[in-house]
Design an enzyme around this catalytic site. Structure first.
Site, mmCIF file in Angstrom:
data_model
loop_
_atom_site.group_PDB
_atom_site.id
_atom_site.type_symbol
_atom_site.label_atom_id
_atom_site.label_comp_id
_atom_site.label_asym_id
_atom_site.label_seq_id
_atom_site.Cartn_x
_atom_site.Cartn_y
_atom_site.Cartn_z
ATOM 1 N N CYS A 1 0.932 -1.164 0.012
ATOM 2 C CA CYS A 1 -0.030 0.195 -0.010
ATOM 3 C C CYS A 1 0.846 1.338 -0.024
ATOM 4 C CB CYS A 1 -0.804 -0.101 1.080
ATOM 5 S SG CYS A 1 -1.983 1.495 1.395
ATOM 6 N N CYS B 1 -1.115 4.136 -6.291
ATOM 7 C CA CYS B 1 -1.941 3.082 -5.498
ATOM 8 C C CYS B 1 -2.233 2.133 -5.936
ATOM 9 C CB CYS B 1 -3.483 4.070 -5.272
ATOM 10 S SG CYS B 1 -4.687 3.382 -4.356
HETATM 11 N N1 DGL Z 1 -4.014 0.756 -1.625
HETATM 12 C C1 DGL Z 1 -3.569 1.857 -1.062
HETATM 13 C C2 DGL Z 1 -2.547 2.627 -1.651
HETATM 14 O O1 DGL Z 1 -1.643 2.196 -2.411
HETATM 15 C C3 DGL Z 1 -4.415 3.024 -0.630
HETATM 16 C C4 DGL Z 1 -6.148 2.651 -0.147
HETATM 17 C C5 DGL Z 1 -6.873 3.201 0.698
HETATM 18 O O2 DGL Z 1 -6.979 4.583 0.657
HETATM 19 O O3 DGL Z 1 -7.092 2.769 1.730
HETATM 20 O O4 DGL Z 1 -2.347 3.773 -1.305
#
Ligand code: DGL
Length: 270
Positions: free
Chosen positions: A74, A186
């Site tokens: 993430c 993201c």
């Molecule tokens: N998947 C997460 C990222 O790579 C973000 C998702 C969220 O905002 O929870 O930033």
């Protein structure tokens, strides 16, 4: 679990492209995916709050699974909490941060687009990444939190018109700025990579960090000497959900298609 697994952490289903790629690269190891659905979305949280959330998720993973490493799959959690996690826990961490460096190496001074969560585009870690790896480039950053939400609800099964609606604004900004490449900053967005590419057009390259991060995971796993010899059959991998709510359909599909055992965080290790 015979071998110490590799653990992956995201607020939801964003990290699966990383999980899938390293499962393919390391099929003899067990993999545990922790979807922190109780704290979703990470991208709208303040740094101190998010850091505490991620630290307690890692605590839980260590207590329940004793992983050999944790992949923070993430971007938001990595830019906010990676340094603190490394200072707090003794095991190795592999972070996922926006692929600014490869984008600058491949596409020169840009301009480079970055599409990510609000927290990521505002975080000083990302400004430092740009100063360090793309000091000559103009980097155009756009936040697309609405897209994260849609993907979390549906996985990749979102209609083209819904995706067009939510992406129209961010893509228009990037087009006006005439970016040569766009970094998917993201992990959720990788699930709709093809659609983003079709909206940007063939003249704009899309860059993500799946390949680079997978190479790093393989390197770290190779350096771990605590593993027993590989078992003849692939070990069982697990999906852990932190929310107590009913298992969402998107996760049912993910678990079924990958043969994962589904667990709730409060149930502890399988
Ligand atoms: N998947 C997460 C990222 O790579 C973000 C998702 C969220 O905002 O929870 O930033």
């Amino acid at each position: 679990m015979a071998s110490r697994p590799i653990a992956y952490l995201d607020s939801g289903l964003g990290g699966f492209p990383y999980f899938d790629a390293s499962r393919r690269a390391l099929p003899h190891l067990a993999h545990v995916y922790y979807a922190d659905t109780a704290s979703f979305p990470y991208g709208e949280r303040a740094p101190a709050e998010l850091s505490a959330i991620v630290t307690s998720a890692v605590d839980r993973l260590i207590a329940d699974f004793d992983p050999m490493m944790v992949v923070v799959a993430c971007n938001t959690a990595s830019v906010v909490a990676l340094d603190a996690l490394r200072a707090t826990f003794a095991l190795p961490f592999v972070g996922v941060v926006p692929a600014i460096k490869p984008a600058a190496e491949r596409y020169g001074t840009g301009p480079i687009g970055l599409i990510a969560t609000t927290r990521t585009v505002e975080d000083p870690y990302v400004s430092a990444l740009i100063r360090r790896y793309a000091p000559e480039s103009r980097v155009v950053m756009v936040a697309a939190g609405g897209l994260v939400d849609r993907i979390e609800r549906n996985g990749a099964d979102i209609s083209a018109s819904e995706l067009n609606d939510v992406l129209r604004g961010p893509i228009a900004t990037l087009a006006t700025e005439r970016v040569r490449c766009v970094v998917l900053g993201c992990t959720h967005f990788i699930h709709v990579r093809n659609h983003v590419q079709s909206m940007l057009g063939d003249g704009v390259a899309l860059v993500d960090s799946v390949e680079g991060v997978t190479r790093q995971i393989v390197r770290v796993a190779g350096a771990d000497n605590s593993q027993p010899s590989p078992s003849p059959s692939p070990p069982q991998s697990v999906l852990v959900l932190s929310s107590r709510a009913e298992i969402p359909a998107a996760y049912e599909r993910i678990a079924r298609s990958r043969g994962l055992l589904v667990h709730r965080a409060e149930e502890g290790a399988p």
